[in-house]
Structure formats: structure tokens, C-alpha cells
Design an enzyme around this catalytic site. Structure first.
Site, PDB file in Angstrom:
ATOM      1  N   HIS A 183       0.835  -1.200   0.000  1.00 14.89           N
ATOM      2  CA  HIS A 183       0.000   0.000   0.000  1.00 14.89           C
ATOM      3  C   HIS A 183       0.874   1.256   0.000  1.00 14.89           C
ATOM      4  O   HIS A 183       1.950   1.287   0.599  1.00 14.89           O
ATOM      5  CB  HIS A 183      -0.951   0.005   1.199  1.00 14.89           C
ATOM      6  CG  HIS A 183      -2.160  -0.855   0.988  1.00 14.89           C
ATOM      7  ND1 HIS A 183      -2.940  -1.337   2.022  1.00 14.89           N
ATOM      8  CD2 HIS A 183      -2.738  -1.323  -0.155  1.00 14.89           C
ATOM      9  CE1 HIS A 183      -3.940  -2.051   1.531  1.00 14.89           C
ATOM     10  NE2 HIS A 183      -3.837  -2.063   0.216  1.00 14.89           N
ATOM     11  N   ASP A 222       1.014   4.179   1.410  1.00 17.48           N
ATOM     12  CA  ASP A 222       1.530   4.875   2.598  1.00 17.48           C
ATOM     13  C   ASP A 222       2.704   4.138   3.239  1.00 17.48           C
ATOM     14  O   ASP A 222       3.303   4.635   4.193  1.00 17.48           O
ATOM     15  CB  ASP A 222       0.417   5.116   3.626  1.00 17.48           C
ATOM     16  CG  ASP A 222      -0.295   3.852   4.070  1.00 17.48           C
ATOM     17  OD1 ASP A 222      -0.447   2.934   3.247  1.00 17.48           O
ATOM     18  OD2 ASP A 222      -0.727   3.784   5.237  1.00 17.48           O
ATOM     19  N   HIS A 223       3.057   2.985   2.677  1.00 17.31           N
ATOM     20  CA  HIS A 223       4.197   2.218   3.181  1.00 17.31           C
ATOM     21  C   HIS A 223       5.347   2.134   2.173  1.00 17.31           C
ATOM     22  O   HIS A 223       6.437   1.697   2.546  1.00 17.31           O
ATOM     23  CB  HIS A 223       3.752   0.805   3.564  1.00 17.31           C
ATOM     24  CG  HIS A 223       2.760   0.769   4.679  1.00 17.31           C
ATOM     25  ND1 HIS A 223       3.083   0.403   5.969  1.00 17.31           N
ATOM     26  CD2 HIS A 223       1.431   1.080   4.703  1.00 17.31           C
ATOM     27  CE1 HIS A 223       2.007   0.479   6.732  1.00 17.31           C
ATOM     28  NE2 HIS A 223       0.990   0.889   5.985  1.00 17.31           N
ATOM     29  N   HIS A 250      -4.846  -8.628   5.803  1.00 17.94           N
ATOM     30  CA  HIS A 250      -5.095  -7.222   5.458  1.00 17.94           C
ATOM     31  C   HIS A 250      -5.755  -7.049   4.092  1.00 17.94           C
ATOM     32  O   HIS A 250      -5.806  -5.943   3.563  1.00 17.94           O
ATOM     33  CB  HIS A 250      -3.781  -6.446   5.511  1.00 17.94           C
ATOM     34  CG  HIS A 250      -3.934  -4.960   5.350  1.00 17.94           C
ATOM     35  ND1 HIS A 250      -4.831  -4.208   6.092  1.00 17.94           N
ATOM     36  CD2 HIS A 250      -3.308  -4.077   4.514  1.00 17.94           C
ATOM     37  CE1 HIS A 250      -4.752  -2.936   5.723  1.00 17.94           C
ATOM     38  NE2 HIS A 250      -3.841  -2.828   4.767  1.00 17.94           N
ATOM     39  N   HIS A 253       0.562   4.015  13.207  1.00 23.88           N
ATOM     40  CA  HIS A 253      -0.436   3.925  12.138  1.00 23.88           C
ATOM     41  C   HIS A 253      -1.804   4.390  12.641  1.00 23.88           C
ATOM     42  O   HIS A 253      -2.833   3.752  12.428  1.00 23.88           O
ATOM     43  CB  HIS A 253      -0.517   2.486  11.606  1.00 23.88           C
ATOM     44  CG  HIS A 253      -1.080   2.381  10.218  1.00 23.88           C
ATOM     45  ND1 HIS A 253      -2.425   2.222   9.980  1.00 23.88           N
ATOM     46  CD2 HIS A 253      -0.494   2.402   9.001  1.00 23.88           C
ATOM     47  CE1 HIS A 253      -2.635   2.140   8.676  1.00 23.88           C
ATOM     48  NE2 HIS A 253      -1.469   2.250   8.054  1.00 23.88           N
TER      49      HIS A 253
END
Length: 306
Positions: free
Chosen positions: A65, A67-68, A141, A269
Site C-alpha cells: 500500500h 503509505d508504506h 489485510h 499507524h
């Protein structure tokens, strides 16, 4: 060892928090730095810290993802000019991480002056380096997301001086051989070093999670950890909302802490809907409950000794 946070927000950056990035300083076992996730702007965050990219030898990505991983291409490019020239880098992550990096480099015509070794995880991974053992296990996830269990090298047991004296070996240089070798020789006889040492002690264990809803592998990763880094995208409200979006609620993390016997937990997070005042108020409410385990809500640039 020391854990430093360069990004603690979920999904989007805020005025106070960057997206996900964690550094693990391996001293005194090694002079290397390992990064876990590289959200957008990570290299800029690192400029405000004493950590240098040239000391980063490994990067572990939890999942794909944005944001990582959106900060990864820029950080890799900058490493070439910040002490990383000709210093190999190992990049560990889900399937697709190699294609993502290589396509980013090719399309931007960026040229790295150091080699990258890619390790793409399928279901799980056991990796050994400089006495460290890293285990990666699949989480829940919606997309492949992993948690990493980092185990520092064992510490050799203390030498039993009296036992050595009983075989006629007085303190001296030979004791170092007893400490660092499996066997040693004295007066023509070979001895097992372990018979003259106390039990070895496992080094610190750090568990670092990617995004996940509760799953059985969480306990495998976090069992008896000295420090656990875990997401809690939702720190109030209805738990089912967190789990519906394949994330963890603060109550999920508290349950895991108790089940896995975790010594200290660092929660990151956090949803961008929470500002600093909100987080502080929720923290104060939670710690008033005597059943609340040992934890911290972390913010950017926080560091914690392991």
C-alpha cells in the site's frame, strides 16, 4: 538496539505526522540500520535525524500500500549520494516489490551506484544475517501483508571460572577461547566449551507489524517480544469498523499484548482523523483503567531503547 519512528500516520500524512517508516538501530550487535516501510517523505524525515542513509543495509516492506512504499524510489536514489555508494542493500518485501522499484528507476532514468538484493516473500520467510534471525509471517489485510519478528544474537553464557580451575586452567587468554569456541584443548585433552559456560541468553526480540486485522500469526510474531510495534488505526469507536477494513482496533492490540506476553508495545499507524489533542485525551482515559497493558502511542521522531 533502538527503534525510531519517522512516520506514524495511517493512509495520509497530516501536519504533524508522516506516513509509515521505522528505523531499527542494531547497535551494539552491528553498526547497521534497518528500515521497516518507507512512506512518502521518509528521506526528508531522516534529514532531521542523526541516522545516515549510508548505514542502512536492509529495508523490510510490510505490504504494497502506498503509505508504506511511496517514499522508497526517492530514498533509494538519494542513498547513492549519502554514503551508500557501492554499499550493497537488501530489500525484503511482498511479491511485486522488485518490479515496483525497477520500474520506478527505469521510468525516471535513475541509476543506482550500489547493488540491491531482492527477497520476495511468499507465505513466510526465515532470514539470517550477522547473527540476527528475521521471521516474516503473513497477516490478514486483504492484500499480502507481513509482520517481522527480529531476534538479536544470543549472548554467550558467563564462564564458570571454578569449573575451569578444577581442570587446572587458571584465568588467562585461554578463557577467551572457551567463551568463543565450541571446544578447547588443555593438557592434551579436548573439552566442550558449553560445559564450562552458563546458559546462553536470547538477545532482544522486536516484533514489527504491517497492517492487519486480528489473526493467529500475530501471536507467532509477537510471542514474548521485548518490544512490539503494532498498528491501531482505530483507537476509539466501534471495533467492527476497524476489522471491516482489515485493520486493528486498540482493543485488539491490548488483547494481543496479554496473549503473547509482550513486554512493551509501541502503537503507530493512527488514523489521520485523530489530532494530537485527541490522541492525548484517549491515552489518558485508557491508562486510568488498571487492566490496560504497557503501551505508548508514538509520534514522529520518537525513539525507544530495546
Amino acid at each position: 538496539m533502538e527503534v525510531t519512528f519517522f512516520g506514524t500516520s495511517a493512509g495520509l500524512p497530516t501536519k504533524e505526522r508522516n506516513t509509515q517508516a521505522i528505523a531499527l538501530n542494531l547497535e551494539p550487535y552491528s553498526n547497521s540500520i534497518w528500515l521497516f516501510d518507507v512512506g512518502e517523505g521518509t528521506q526528508h524525515q531522516i534529514l532531521h535525524h542523526a541516522i545516515k542513509l549510508g548505514k542502512v543495509t536492509h529495508i523490510f516492506i510490510t505490504h504494497m500500500h502506498g503509505d508504506h512504499i511511496f517514499g522508497l524510489p526517492g530514498l533509494l536514489s538519494s542513498r547513492s549520494f549519502q554514503g551508500g555508494e557501492q554499499k550493497p542493500l537488501t530489500l525484503v518485501g511482498p511479491k511485486g516489490i522488485k518490479a515496483y522499484v525497477e520500474m520506478s528507476m527505469n521510468l525516471s532514468e535513475s541509476h543506482l551506484n550500489y547493488p540491491i538484493t531482492y527477497i520476495e516473500i511468499d507465505d513466510h520467510l526465515t532470514y539470517h544475517h550477522d547473527g540476527f534471525t528475521v521471521e516474516a509471517h503473513l497477516l490478514n489485510h486483504g492484500v499480502p501483508s507481513y509482520g517481522y519478528r527480529v531476534m538479536a544474537p544470543e549472548t554467550t553464557g558467563t564462564i564458570n571460572v571454578e569449573a575451569l580451575k578444577n581442570i587446572g586452567l587458571e584465568p588467562g587468554p585461554k578463557y577467551q577461547e572457551v567463551k568463543s569456541h565450541d571446544t578447547f584443548e588443555h593438557n592434551g585433552q579436548v573439552y566442550q566449551s558449553k560445559d564450562f559456560r552458563g546458559e546462553s541468553k536470547q538477545g532482544p526480540v522486536v516484533a514489527i507489524f504491517g497492517d492487519t486485522k486480528p489473526c493467529s500469526n500475530e501471536r507467532v510474531i509477537s510471542r514474548d517480544a521485548d518490544v512490539m510495534v503494532h498498528e491501531a488505526t482505530y483507537i476509539d469507536g466501534e471495533k467492527h469498523l476497524a476489522n471491516n477494513y482489515h485493520h486493528s482496533h486498540i482493543e485488539d492490540v491490548f488483547a494481543l499484548i496479554k496473549e503473547a506476553n509482550v513486554k512493551r508495545t509501541l502503537i503507530t499507524h493512527l488514523s489521520n482523523r485523530y489530532n494530537t489533542e485527541d490522541i492525548n485525551e484517549i491515552y489518558q482515559t485508557l491508562i486510568q483503567n488498571e487492566d490496560t497493558p504497557n503501551f505508548n502511542f508514538v509520534k514522529d521522531f520518537d525513539s525507544f531503547k530495546v
